[in-house]
Design a protein around this motif. Structure first.
Motif, PDB file in Angstrom:
ATOM      1  N   TYR A 186      -6.200  -1.556  -0.651  1.00 55.00           N
ATOM      2  CA  TYR A 186      -5.435  -2.770  -0.420  1.00 55.00           C
ATOM      3  C   TYR A 186      -6.285  -3.793   0.333  1.00 55.00           C
ATOM      4  O   TYR A 186      -7.165  -3.428   1.136  1.00 55.00           O
ATOM      5  N   HIS A 187      -6.003  -5.090   0.087  1.00 54.61           N
ATOM      6  CA  HIS A 187      -6.555  -6.126   0.946  1.00 54.61           C
ATOM      7  C   HIS A 187      -5.655  -6.237   2.171  1.00 54.61           C
ATOM      8  O   HIS A 187      -4.429  -6.126   2.064  1.00 54.61           O
ATOM      9  N   PRO A 188      -6.235  -6.435   3.363  1.00 51.51           N
ATOM     10  CA  PRO A 188      -5.382  -6.488   4.559  1.00 51.51           C
ATOM     11  C   PRO A 188      -4.254  -7.505   4.454  1.00 51.51           C
ATOM     12  O   PRO A 188      -3.135  -7.253   4.904  1.00 51.51           O
ATOM     13  N   ASP A 189      -4.543  -8.662   3.843  1.00 55.08           N
ATOM     14  CA  ASP A 189      -3.499  -9.683   3.730  1.00 55.08           C
ATOM     15  C   ASP A 189      -2.339  -9.224   2.845  1.00 55.08           C
ATOM     16  O   ASP A 189      -1.222  -9.749   2.963  1.00 55.08           O
ATOM     17  N   ALA A 190      -2.600  -8.271   1.944  1.00 54.64           N
ATOM     18  CA  ALA A 190      -1.561  -7.829   1.012  1.00 54.64           C
ATOM     19  C   ALA A 190      -0.520  -6.931   1.676  1.00 54.64           C
ATOM     20  O   ALA A 190       0.573  -6.749   1.140  1.00 54.64           O
ATOM     21  N   PRO A 216       6.972  -3.951   5.328  1.00 61.09           N
ATOM     22  CA  PRO A 216       7.403  -2.724   6.003  1.00 61.09           C
ATOM     23  C   PRO A 216       6.533  -1.544   5.572  1.00 61.09           C
ATOM     24  O   PRO A 216       6.166  -1.413   4.405  1.00 61.09           O
ATOM     25  N   LEU A 217       6.236  -0.707   6.528  1.00 62.16           N
ATOM     26  CA  LEU A 217       5.419   0.467   6.230  1.00 62.16           C
ATOM     27  C   LEU A 217       6.132   1.400   5.263  1.00 62.16           C
ATOM     28  O   LEU A 217       5.486   2.105   4.480  1.00 62.16           O
ATOM     29  N   ARG A 218       7.442   1.406   5.263  1.00 57.97           N
ATOM     30  CA  ARG A 218       8.205   2.324   4.401  1.00 57.97           C
ATOM     31  C   ARG A 218       7.942   2.063   2.923  1.00 57.97           C
ATOM     32  O   ARG A 218       8.135   2.942   2.094  1.00 57.97           O
ATOM     33  N   GLU A 219       7.507   0.835   2.579  1.00 56.60           N
ATOM     34  CA  GLU A 219       7.221   0.527   1.179  1.00 56.60           C
ATOM     35  C   GLU A 219       5.980   1.247   0.679  1.00 56.60           C
ATOM     36  O   GLU A 219       5.786   1.398  -0.527  1.00 56.60           O
ATOM     37  N   LEU A 220       5.113   1.681   1.588  1.00 54.50           N
ATOM     38  CA  LEU A 220       3.884   2.382   1.206  1.00 54.50           C
ATOM     39  C   LEU A 220       3.998   3.889   1.363  1.00 54.50           C
ATOM     40  O   LEU A 220       3.123   4.621   0.883  1.00 54.50           O
ATOM     41  N   ALA A 273      -3.565   1.987  -3.698  1.00 51.10           N
ATOM     42  CA  ALA A 273      -3.372   0.799  -4.523  1.00 51.10           C
ATOM     43  C   ALA A 273      -3.269   1.151  -6.003  1.00 51.10           C
ATOM     44  O   ALA A 273      -2.637   0.426  -6.777  1.00 51.10           O
ATOM     45  N   ASP A 274      -3.884   2.260  -6.431  1.00 51.78           N
ATOM     46  CA  ASP A 274      -3.826   2.661  -7.834  1.00 51.78           C
ATOM     47  C   ASP A 274      -2.574   3.463  -8.178  1.00 51.78           C
ATOM     48  O   ASP A 274      -2.435   3.947  -9.303  1.00 51.78           O
TER      49      ASP A 274
END
Length: 962
Positions: free
Chosen positions: A423-427, A432-436, A469-470
């Protein structure tokens, strides 16, 4: 805009440094431009040269070199003319100053147009304006000797000189404007105040000192602005000095020092002019021209040397800026006070003391500000260095550092997220962390963050799955530090490390530690653990558990004949068949070699389900295996053990193992269920084995002899030696109870050696004691273990030698199954025994397979018919057909035929009619102890009609007898 600690905010901060003279120092954490970097690399790689580093004229542009040479030549010519010429040539000094100042103004203006830094452009333009004002002022001063009213021109010149200092000082202040903090600006203001006070003090001193001169009084009345001229000029020198101490580049410092030296000469010239009515003569003009020349030269050096400067050395700044320069005014004022005190001028002394006290107070205030600013700067630089190091660590760390605000909002993500998770930091910032996080791990993640955000919470760790990210999932380990109370962070600092590969390796190592590498089944350690856990659950749920123990039949034969690779393939296929026969909750394991085990949970009370599974497994293994394009057969012997409520895991596995050995014993390819008596038999077997090891030493073994009779004459032909064991506690133990144990344990070799030695000694003793009878022959049984013992030939020869027995009086008897176990090797051993002169006999003939095809290959002398053929021999022609065939075969091969188990006269008559010459059985006698053999021989012995000498027994053989 990112937020976080100061170090984190510095990560992407870039500051440029002006690339012009005089270049100011860079702020902590700044980065130079590409042009500056190339310049620095050039000077680092350039060969060292003192002159080249100070005044690198070869690096100047052609225009710069030409202007410098022209200015020098013109200055030298003007200086020579001014010094060597008459007083009327004094205007030459004006021309000299005007031309030099004009060239300096042009150079500064051009440099301002060429510089890329906007502040530097404005600074150079201001300096150019200051030089131009000085040129105009010099022109106004130069015409004063040629006009009737010089006072207006002198006043205009003085005013222009005063105005010229303002843009010059402003330009130098612009050069250092990026470095000025509040403390620096206040310090510089106090330096200006000190300079003005010193100028006023100096002016007052000169005024009072020259008040006696009427010309000076007239000049002061006509041009009072001249009092400000020395102070303003001194202000320019202070501004130049303040900038000088902040320059890091050596070439720029040389140019600025030359520029400052010119300002000093101009200060001396203008001070002289300020207090002279007629212009001051040749010396002020010479000083003014030399000062202008140095100002021009300094500007040319600054314009053409390397324009990048690094931070100045701290010790140099402390010495010049904070220590020496502030006290120059104090020392100068003290000198004026000392002079006034010596001359005794009371009014002048009071005024100077007041000014000197003011200067001292200002200097003390200035130094206090500087000391405090330096302390603050030191702390700031230390913090900046620490933040820079931390920022570098964060920038290049392989661990992701995030700042969590609120419940789980990502406020900051370090650059490691790019190369670790893609991921790019801006992305991710603001999400929310829960989305990842994996949906199954969201609740534990939120609970972990909630616990970490509590006041006083210590650093803790947790693991969850994070999406790359993949789209793939990574196993991550997270450590949270509560910095909510830190104003620079105000959040949870979460350090995340990707442990996917580590966890995969750990799982692989754990799998290898608890699974068989060849088959993938559980190993003994895992199987034992699961059995224990299952027994605990079964005890709580009132269930029964079963363990199956499997051993492949004839696996060794396949492994030895086809190779280990074929054996491994067989084990792998067997493991696959085993899995296919089990339920999902059952456990299959390879315990080692060709041994497998199965754990069945939740069996029915009667255990029939376990027996059905075992039968299904046995049927699966009964099918042929395909190995190396050929079929191979390896059936399974299976033992089943079912819990009764008191067994441990070890007991259950042992019981299944015992049942499996019973299946092997009963013919292989069978399923046997463990019974309680089996364990007692095993314990009994172990006790027997333990006692049997000491039976010979304790003299618990003894021999018995069963006579073999000549059926025609009813006389003794030989004796078969039988070993007996009289246990002190158990009493008489039958051979069937301890001979198999001795065979399996290997004790049969030592027992056979003892039997062989004593049987030969007894036979020799009977032969010598009854010389009128035919010498007695003894038959001694050899086991399979003895036949494979490399010392067998030596044992036989030693027994014959020690006993002194004739070799043809010893018959070695082997069972048919022993001979057929390894026929080629057995033939070699039998041939060697035959070469000793002993005779060989085959016992239990007819019970083995393919016995007729192998019989002619063995060098045997006696063939003993098994009792199973003798039992029905008297029942008629059909019943004695097998016995008749064996007898006929033996006679055709020239072998002596001995029938075993003759118990009736009818059996004796039938065997005699079939041509059997010798036999043994209870019809003639039961096995006799050695003490009863002599009377039996005397009653049934065959008289020896040959005439032969009597021999005595050897002492050693006699000692062996009871």
């Amino acid at each position: 805009m990112r937020s976080g600690t100061g170090a984190i905010r510095m990560l992407n901060t870039t500051r440029s440094v002006p690339s012009t003279f005089p270049a100011a120092e860079a702020l902590p954490g700044s980065r130079y431009s590409e042009r500056a970097a190339r310049s620095i690399l050039y000077w680092m790689e350039r060969p060292p040269s003192a002159a080249g580093q100070i005044l690198p004229f070869r690096q100047w542009s052609p225009r710069g070199r030409h202007r410098t040479v022209a200015a020098l030549v013109l200055s030298v010519v003007c200086g020579v003319l001014l010094l060597a010429g008459p007083p009327r040539w004094q205007p030459i000094g004006t021309v000299w100053v005007v031309l030099g100042g004009l060239v300096a103004a042009i150079v500064a203006w051009q440099q301002g147009g060429a510089d890329t830094w906007p502040i530097a452009r404005r600074a150079w333009r201001l300096i150019a304006v200051g030089q131009l004002l000085q040129v105009v002022g010099q022109l106004a001063w130069g015409v004063t000797p040629f006009v009737p009213e010089p006072a207006p021109f002198a006043a205009a010149a003085t005013l222009l000189y005063l105005l010229a200092t303002l843009p010059t000082v402003g330009g130098m202040l612009l050069f250092r404007s990026r470095l000025q903090s509040t403390a620096e600006r206040l310090t510089f203001a106090l330096d200006v105040a000190v300079s003005l006070l010193l100028g006023a003090m100096l002016s007052w001193y000169v005024l009072r000192h020259g008040s006696a001169s009427s010309a000076a009084a007239v000049m002061l009345r006509e041009s009072p602005t001249r009092l400000l001229l020395p102070g303003m000029q001194l202000l320019t020198i202070i501004a130049c000095s303040s900038l000088f101490v902040r320059i890091g580049n050596r070439g720029s410092r040389v140019g600025l020092a030359t520029f400052g030296a010119g300002l000093v000469l101009q200060f001396l010239a203008r001070t002289s002019i300020a207090w002279s009515y007629d212009g001051g003569g040749t010396i002020p003009a010479l000083l003014d021209g030399a000062g202008t020349l140095l100002v021009l030269l300094g500007m040319l050096i600054g314009c053409n040397t390397t324009r990048v400067s690094g931070p100045p050395e701290r010790t140099h700044i402390d010495t010049l800026r904070n220590s020496v320069l502030p006290f120059v005014s104090v020392f100068a004022g003290a000198a004026l006070l000392l002079d006034a005190a010596v001359r005794g001028a009371q009014v002048e002394l009071a005024v100077l003391i007041a000014i000197k006290a003011t200067i001292t107070v200002v200097v003390i205030a200035r130094q206090a500000i500087v000391v405090r600013a330096d302390a603050t700067q030191t702390v700031r630089e230390a913090k900046a260095d620490s933040e820079t190091r931390f920022a570098s660590l964060v920038q290049h760390s392989t661990d992701l550092i995030t700042i969590i605000a609120g419940t789980d909002t990502i406020r900051y993500a370090s650059p490691a997220i790019s190369h670790v998770f893609g991921y790019h930091p801006d992305a991710v910032e603001g999400r929310p962390l829960r989305e990842l996080v994996h949906p199954d791990d969201v609740v534990p993640m939120l609970a972990f963050l909630l616990h970490a955000s509590r006041p006083g919470a210590v650093a803790s760790s947790s693991q969850w799955r994070l999406q790359n990210a993949d789209g793939s999932w990574a196993k991550v380990e997270n450590v949270a530090v509560n910095l909510l109370d830190d104003s620079t962070v105000a959040g949870l600092v979460l350090t995340t490390r990707d442990i996917t590969h580590r966890m995969a390796l750990e799982e692989q190592l754990v799998h290898r530690a608890f699974h068989d590498e060849l088959t993938g089944l559980a190993n003994r350690a895992l199987f034992t653990n699961r059995v224990d856990q299952t027994l605990l659950r079964a005890a709580r749920n009132a269930e029964r558990t079963a363990v199956l123990f499997l051993d492949l039949d004839d696996f060794k034969q396949i492994n030895d004949s086809l190779g280990h690779a074929a054996g491994d393939a067989l084990l792998t296929q067997g493991a696959d068949r085993l899995r296919a026969c089990l339920r999902a909750g059952d456990t299959a394991a390879r315990l080692g070699g060709d041994e497998f085990a199965v754990l069945l949970e939740g069996c029915v009370d009667d255990g029939e389900e376990a027996m059905h599974v075992a039968e299904r497994i046995a049927s699966a293994f009964a099918r042929p295996f395909t190995i190396e394009d050929r079929e191979a057969f390896a059936s399974a012997s299976i033992g089943v053990a079912i819990t009764t409520g008191t067994e441990t895991g070890e007991d259950l596995l042992r019981n299944a193992d015992l049942a499996m050995y019973l299946a092997k014993k009963r013919g292989k390819a069978r399923v046997e269920r463990f019974q309680s008596h089996m364990h007692a038999e095993v314990v009994e077997r172990l006790d027997v084995l333990a006692d049997l090891r000491y039976a010979i030493e304790r003299d618990e073994l003894h021999l018995e002899y069963q006579p073999i009779m000549d059926l025609e004459t009813r006389t003794i032909s030989s004796f078969e030696t039988l070993v007996r064991w009289q246990h002190p506690l158990r009493g008489s133990i039958a051979p069937a109870d301890f001979i198999p144990i001795a065979e399996q344990s290997g004790l049969i070799v030592a027992i056979g050696r003892w039997v062989l030695l004593h049987a030969c000694a007894h036979a020799r003793h009977w032969s010598r004691s009854l010389p009128h009878l035919v010498p007695v022959t003894v038959t001694v049984n050899l086991s399979a273990r003895q036949l494979g013992d490399e010392r067998l030939l030596d044992d036989v020869a030693n027994a014959l030698r020690v006993a002194g027995l004739r070799r043809d009086q010893l018959v070695l008897e082997l069972t048919e199954s022993t001979l057929l176990a390894n026929s080629e090797e057995t033939i070699g051993i039998l041939t060697s025994l035959k070469s000793l002169g002993v005779r060989l006999a085959i016992d239990d003939f007819g019970t083995g397979y393919s016995s007729l095809s192998y019989l002619h290959r063995f060098p045997v002398d006696v063939l003993k018919i098994d009792r199973s053929f003798v039992e029905g021999v008297a029942d008629g022609p059909g019943a004695n057909a097998l016995a008749s065939a064996v007898i006929a075969l033996g006679r055709s091969l020239g072998l002596r035929i001995v029938a075993e188990g003759i118990e009736t006269e009818a059996q004796l008559a039938a065997l005699s009619s079939l041509g059997c010459r010798y036999g043994q059985g209870f019809l003639f006698s039961r096995p006799l102890p050695p003490a009863e053999v002599m009377p039996f021989l005397m009653a049934h012995g065959k008289p020896d009609t040959t005439d032969k000498p009597t021999r005595r027994l050897t002492p050693f053989a006699s000692d062996l007898l009871p």
